[in-house]
Design a protein around this motif. Sequence first.
Motif, short mmCIF file in Angstrom:
data_model
loop_
_atom_site.label_atom_id
_atom_site.label_comp_id
_atom_site.label_asym_id
_atom_site.label_seq_id
_atom_site.Cartn_x
_atom_site.Cartn_y
_atom_site.Cartn_z
N CYS A 34 38.05 33.08 25.51
CA CYS A 34 37.91 31.86 26.30
C CYS A 34 38.88 30.82 25.76
N PHE A 35 39.72 30.32 26.64
CA PHE A 35 40.68 29.29 26.27
C PHE A 35 40.26 27.99 26.92
N GLU A 36 40.26 26.93 26.16
CA GLU A 36 39.84 25.62 26.64
C GLU A 36 41.05 24.85 27.20
N VAL A 37 40.77 23.88 28.04
CA VAL A 37 41.82 23.02 28.59
C VAL A 37 42.59 22.39 27.45
N GLY A 38 43.91 22.47 27.52
CA GLY A 38 44.77 21.88 26.49
C GLY A 38 44.91 22.73 25.24
N ASP A 39 44.31 23.90 25.21
CA ASP A 39 44.31 24.77 24.03
C ASP A 39 45.73 25.21 23.66
N ARG A 40 46.52 25.58 24.65
CA ARG A 40 47.91 26.02 24.47
C ARG A 40 48.02 27.30 23.62
N SER A 41 46.96 28.07 23.55
CA SER A 41 46.98 29.33 22.81
C SER A 41 47.64 30.42 23.65
N SER A 42 48.02 31.48 22.97
CA SER A 42 48.58 32.66 23.63
C SER A 42 47.82 33.88 23.14
N LEU A 43 47.86 34.91 23.93
CA LEU A 43 47.22 36.17 23.55
C LEU A 43 48.23 37.28 23.81
N LEU A 44 48.56 38.03 22.79
CA LEU A 44 49.47 39.16 22.91
C LEU A 44 48.62 40.41 23.13
N ASP A 60 33.76 44.59 37.53
CA ASP A 60 32.38 44.83 37.11
C ASP A 60 32.07 46.31 36.91
N ASP A 61 33.10 47.09 36.61
CA ASP A 61 32.92 48.54 36.40
C ASP A 61 31.90 48.76 35.28
N PRO A 62 30.80 49.45 35.57
CA PRO A 62 29.76 49.63 34.55
C PRO A 62 30.20 50.47 33.35
N SER A 63 31.22 51.32 33.52
CA SER A 63 31.67 52.13 32.38
C SER A 63 32.44 51.30 31.36
N VAL A 64 32.91 50.13 31.77
CA VAL A 64 33.62 49.23 30.87
C VAL A 64 32.67 48.18 30.31
N GLY A 65 31.86 47.59 31.18
CA GLY A 65 30.80 46.69 30.73
C GLY A 65 31.21 45.30 30.31
N VAL A 66 32.29 44.77 30.88
CA VAL A 66 32.67 43.39 30.55
C VAL A 66 31.58 42.45 31.05
N LYS A 67 31.14 41.55 30.19
CA LYS A 67 30.15 40.53 30.56
C LYS A 67 30.89 39.24 30.88
N TRP A 68 31.08 38.96 32.15
CA TRP A 68 31.77 37.76 32.58
C TRP A 68 30.80 36.58 32.49
N PRO A 69 31.28 35.38 32.17
CA PRO A 69 30.39 34.23 32.02
C PRO A 69 29.74 33.78 33.32
N VAL A 70 30.40 34.02 34.44
CA VAL A 70 29.87 33.73 35.77
C VAL A 70 30.39 34.79 36.73
N GLU A 71 29.73 34.92 37.87
CA GLU A 71 30.19 35.86 38.89
C GLU A 71 31.42 35.25 39.58
N PRO A 72 32.50 36.01 39.73
CA PRO A 72 33.69 35.48 40.40
C PRO A 72 33.38 35.05 41.84
N VAL A 73 34.00 33.97 42.26
CA VAL A 73 33.82 33.46 43.62
C VAL A 73 34.98 33.93 44.51
N VAL A 74 36.19 33.91 43.98
CA VAL A 74 37.37 34.32 44.74
C VAL A 74 37.99 35.52 44.02
N ILE A 75 38.16 36.61 44.76
CA ILE A 75 38.80 37.82 44.23
C ILE A 75 39.82 38.26 45.27
#
Length: 96
Positions: free
Chosen positions: A19-29, A66-81
């Motif tokens: 989770c990246f916050e507003v203004g965080d300016r972090s990167s993820l490789l 939401d693939d059950p074999s992967v099991g990612v727990k998203w913080p909210v249900e996506p509205v736009v996909i």
Amino acid sequence: AVVDIRPDSPTFLWHETYCFEVGDRSSLLVPEGCATGFLTLTRDTTVHYQMSDFFQSENYRGFRYDDPSVGVKWPVEPVVISDRDRDFGDLDPSAL
């Protein structure tokens, strides 16, 4: 979310979320061979995404967020996909 989809990896099918916050300016490789998914929690979000090679649409593939074999727990249900992402099926590990 980052999912390891490298069949020979000891962390095959493991995932991590960040989770990246507003203004965080972090990167993820993200290592080559891992899948990524994004969920923005605020309106008007900009995501900068860089790949190690030129995008080739014929090589693009994916699986449902939401693939059950992967099991990612998203913080909210996506509205736009996107239609493309909505139409993905479950991950087929034998196809990797």
